[in-house]
Design a protein around this motif. Sequence first.
Motif, mmCIF file in Angstrom:
data_model
loop_
_atom_site.group_PDB
_atom_site.id
_atom_site.type_symbol
_atom_site.label_atom_id
_atom_site.label_comp_id
_atom_site.label_asym_id
_atom_site.label_seq_id
_atom_site.Cartn_x
_atom_site.Cartn_y
_atom_site.Cartn_z
ATOM 1 N N GLY A 158 26.117 39.156 53.171
ATOM 2 C CA GLY A 158 26.273 39.146 51.713
ATOM 3 C C GLY A 158 26.967 40.400 51.222
ATOM 4 O O GLY A 158 27.859 40.345 50.370
ATOM 5 N N PHE A 159 26.592 41.549 51.776
ATOM 6 C CA PHE A 159 27.254 42.800 51.409
ATOM 7 C C PHE A 159 28.711 42.804 51.854
ATOM 8 O O PHE A 159 29.595 43.245 51.130
ATOM 9 C CB PHE A 159 26.520 44.004 52.022
ATOM 10 N N ARG A 160 28.960 42.283 53.068
ATOM 11 C CA ARG A 160 30.345 42.223 53.552
ATOM 12 C C ARG A 160 31.201 41.336 52.652
ATOM 13 O O ARG A 160 32.348 41.677 52.341
ATOM 14 C CB ARG A 160 30.380 41.694 54.990
ATOM 15 N N ASN A 161 30.652 40.203 52.238
ATOM 16 C CA ASN A 161 31.387 39.318 51.332
ATOM 17 C C ASN A 161 31.667 39.997 50.003
ATOM 18 O O ASN A 161 32.766 39.878 49.447
ATOM 19 C CB ASN A 161 30.612 38.017 51.104
ATOM 20 N N PHE A 162 30.697 40.709 49.467
ATOM 21 C CA PHE A 162 30.877 41.432 48.209
ATOM 22 C C PHE A 162 32.014 42.442 48.326
ATOM 23 O O PHE A 162 32.896 42.520 47.477
ATOM 24 C CB PHE A 162 29.573 42.142 47.825
ATOM 25 N N ILE A 163 32.009 43.209 49.408
ATOM 26 C CA ILE A 163 33.050 44.221 49.622
ATOM 27 C C ILE A 163 34.418 43.568 49.745
ATOM 28 O O ILE A 163 35.393 43.996 49.115
ATOM 29 C CB ILE A 163 32.714 45.076 50.871
ATOM 30 N N ALA A 164 34.510 42.512 50.548
ATOM 31 C CA ALA A 164 35.796 41.833 50.745
ATOM 32 C C ALA A 164 36.304 41.251 49.429
ATOM 33 O O ALA A 164 37.498 41.375 49.103
ATOM 34 C CB ALA A 164 35.662 40.730 51.794
ATOM 35 N N ASP A 165 35.421 40.620 48.664
ATOM 36 C CA ASP A 165 35.833 40.051 47.377
ATOM 37 C C ASP A 165 36.371 41.130 46.442
ATOM 38 O O ASP A 165 37.398 40.946 45.779
ATOM 39 C CB ASP A 165 34.661 39.332 46.706
ATOM 40 N N HIS A 166 35.707 42.246 46.381
ATOM 41 C CA HIS A 166 36.128 43.294 45.447
ATOM 42 C C HIS A 166 37.334 44.087 45.950
ATOM 43 O O HIS A 166 38.094 44.625 45.146
ATOM 44 C CB HIS A 166 34.937 44.182 45.101
ATOM 45 N N ARG A 167 37.516 44.139 47.253
ATOM 46 C CA ARG A 167 38.750 44.736 47.768
ATOM 47 C C ARG A 167 39.959 43.917 47.318
ATOM 48 O O ARG A 167 41.007 44.476 47.000
ATOM 49 C CB ARG A 167 38.722 44.817 49.289
ATOM 50 N N ARG A 168 39.791 42.591 47.322
ATOM 51 C CA ARG A 168 40.893 41.740 46.843
ATOM 52 C C ARG A 168 41.153 41.966 45.361
ATOM 53 O O ARG A 168 42.302 41.941 44.918
ATOM 54 C CB ARG A 168 40.580 40.270 47.117
ATOM 55 N N VAL A 169 40.097 42.185 44.602
ATOM 56 C CA VAL A 169 40.262 42.390 43.156
ATOM 57 C C VAL A 169 41.033 43.675 42.872
ATOM 58 O O VAL A 169 41.888 43.716 41.977
ATOM 59 C CB VAL A 169 38.887 42.419 42.442
ATOM 60 N N ILE A 170 40.745 44.726 43.621
ATOM 61 C CA ILE A 170 41.386 46.021 43.327
ATOM 62 C C ILE A 170 42.613 46.297 44.195
ATOM 63 O O ILE A 170 43.158 47.402 44.187
ATOM 64 C CB ILE A 170 40.373 47.179 43.453
ATOM 65 N N ALA A 171 43.093 45.293 44.913
ATOM 66 C CA ALA A 171 44.271 45.470 45.776
ATOM 67 C C ALA A 171 45.473 45.922 44.936
ATOM 68 O O ALA A 171 45.691 45.436 43.822
ATOM 69 C CB ALA A 171 44.592 44.170 46.495
ATOM 70 N N PRO A 172 46.276 46.851 45.451
ATOM 71 C CA PRO A 172 47.428 47.370 44.703
ATOM 72 C C PRO A 172 48.435 46.290 44.297
ATOM 73 O O PRO A 172 49.053 46.388 43.240
ATOM 74 C CB PRO A 172 48.074 48.365 45.680
#
Length: 104
Positions: free
Chosen positions: A77-91
Amino acid sequence: MSPSSFSRCGKFPELAPLVILEPVAPAPDLLHSNYPPPDSVIVRARREMAVAETGIAHIEEKMAHLEQVLDQLAAQGFRNFIADHRRVIAPIRRLPTELLSEIF
């Protein structure tokens, strides 16, 4: 859930139903009295206590497996949260749409 739905789960065999033999009281009428048990009841009581101890061991083993599964699910669940938010803040998300349409 039915037992067949657990078998389709595949990913988490720890969730399969636990089948444990229940001990049978050899002389339930003696449980609440002070009468001495006959030798045959003592033998059967020891056998049923061994069944109960085996059941406890199986339950504790199953609980340990389930705790590991829960830990894995929480970490995922934590890994999914991180991956989802990395996509949101991608340059690339900050580039203007016009520029992206020219590139792609």
